[in-house]
Scaffold this motif. Sequence first.
Motif, PDB file in Angstrom:
ATOM      1  N   GLU A  12      -4.182  -4.607 -13.938  1.00 56.66           N
ATOM      2  CA  GLU A  12      -5.162  -3.852 -13.141  1.00 56.66           C
ATOM      3  C   GLU A  12      -6.335  -3.398 -14.010  1.00 56.66           C
ATOM      4  O   GLU A  12      -6.857  -2.295 -13.855  1.00 56.66           O
ATOM      5  N   SER A  15      -9.652  -1.903 -12.295  1.00 54.82           N
ATOM      6  CA  SER A  15      -9.656  -0.671 -11.514  1.00 54.82           C
ATOM      7  C   SER A  15      -9.407   0.592 -12.347  1.00 54.82           C
ATOM      8  O   SER A  15      -9.729   1.693 -11.898  1.00 54.82           O
ATOM      9  N   ASP A  92      -0.547   4.363  -7.075  1.00 57.20           N
ATOM     10  CA  ASP A  92      -0.749   3.005  -7.556  1.00 57.20           C
ATOM     11  C   ASP A  92      -2.078   2.910  -8.302  1.00 57.20           C
ATOM     12  O   ASP A  92      -2.965   3.744  -8.124  1.00 57.20           O
ATOM     13  N   ASP A  94      -4.287   0.411  -8.129  1.00 63.46           N
ATOM     14  CA  ASP A  94      -5.220  -0.552  -7.552  1.00 63.46           C
ATOM     15  C   ASP A  94      -6.345   0.084  -6.733  1.00 63.46           C
ATOM     16  O   ASP A  94      -7.086  -0.618  -6.046  1.00 63.46           O
ATOM     17  N   GLN A  96      -6.156   1.729  -4.068  1.00 65.11           N
ATOM     18  CA  GLN A  96      -5.881   1.851  -2.636  1.00 65.11           C
ATOM     19  C   GLN A  96      -5.358   3.245  -2.295  1.00 65.11           C
ATOM     20  O   GLN A  96      -5.345   3.627  -1.133  1.00 65.11           O
ATOM     21  N   ASP A 126      -4.092  -3.605   5.139  1.00 66.99           N
ATOM     22  CA  ASP A 126      -3.351  -4.800   4.730  1.00 66.99           C
ATOM     23  C   ASP A 126      -3.277  -5.793   5.876  1.00 66.99           C
ATOM     24  O   ASP A 126      -3.585  -5.472   7.027  1.00 66.99           O
ATOM     25  N   ARG A 200      -8.335  -2.949  -0.832  1.00 68.39           N
ATOM     26  CA  ARG A 200      -8.237  -3.352  -2.233  1.00 68.39           C
ATOM     27  C   ARG A 200      -9.606  -3.795  -2.734  1.00 68.39           C
ATOM     28  O   ARG A 200     -10.269  -4.638  -2.121  1.00 68.39           O
ATOM     29  N   LYS A 201     -10.013  -3.230  -3.858  1.00 68.03           N
ATOM     30  CA  LYS A 201     -11.335  -3.509  -4.409  1.00 68.03           C
ATOM     31  C   LYS A 201     -11.295  -4.600  -5.470  1.00 68.03           C
ATOM     32  O   LYS A 201     -12.223  -5.400  -5.610  1.00 68.03           O
ATOM     33  N   SER A 205      -2.554  -8.382  -4.545  1.00 69.21           N
ATOM     34  CA  SER A 205      -1.268  -7.696  -4.477  1.00 69.21           C
ATOM     35  C   SER A 205      -0.264  -8.372  -5.409  1.00 69.21           C
ATOM     36  O   SER A 205      -0.235  -9.597  -5.537  1.00 69.21           O
TER      37      SER A 205
END
Length: 319
Positions: A12, A15, A92, A94, A96, A126, A200-201, A205
């Motif tokens: 990741e 991010s 998380d 990510d 999100q 999602d 999600r940027k 996943s």
Amino acid sequence: MDLSIVIPLYNEEESLPELVAWIERVCTEQGLSHEVIMIDDGSTDDSWKVVERLATQYPTVKGIRFQRNYGKSPALNEGFKASSGNVVITMDADLQDSPDEILELYRMITEGNYDLVSGWKKVRYDNAVTKNLPSKLYNAVNRRFSGLKLHDMNCGLKAYKRKVIKSIEVYGEMHRFIPVLAKYAGFRKIGEKVVQHRPRKYGVSKFGWERFINGFLDLMSVQFVSRFGKKPMHLFGTLGFFTFLIGFFITIWLIIERLHEGADFGLTRKVGFYLALTTMVMGTLFFLTGFIAELLVRNASDRNVYLMEQRIGFNDPDA
């Protein structure tokens, strides 16, 4: 320390700077003393280099790097062990999960006196077929078996009292069932908060279709371990007793029939003979399984060991 924020991550790198800057802004504005513990679960990109850079930029950032990829549960478990805040929040990496939720989650623990607060991504971004629908089915089954009325058991955004995360061990893929583990550990005030779910940027996943099969198997595992993990003989002994009892009564019935029919009675031609033999053998095996399980439980190590390659920001010899 007021707050520990535990963030497991795997590939990741893009991010992380934005996420940490956002967390720092929120915590600084609210005057919360905090630490950000980032657990690199064996990333193959430059995630660890980014963590090292962030640790020099922000004194609150700490990092743990696994030697290889173990999974989200081991990463959370090590993060929990390393945390020192009175409240622990997981999210998380990510982006999100929104760091703007931190303050309200913190207040629900400190002022609402919740033991655990689980996020509920009521509006999701999602894929409806591959993620949303299976997630709804999974949560429905989980509510039925666990008795916890949570809509989104697997949401990564959660808040805990310190004593909760120090009382449970998260291994395998048990991160999906942390509220269940907390419930069986004796923590009853478990709440839920609707949280923002962001598209999600960066990246993709890290979870595939196999998580649905693993989730079902882990659900059975957590039910067994929570109820019988320290007393396996209660399960296997009970199964063994009733299975053996069935075989015993069939045997008595065959003996009565033999006495009634006399010499013409062909024992080995009776289905009941093989049924009695099978159930009595199975009952004995259940008993033996229970005894062996009891011995394993009493002699097993308390903790799993995960190989860590590096640690930064911690005041210990391994840092």
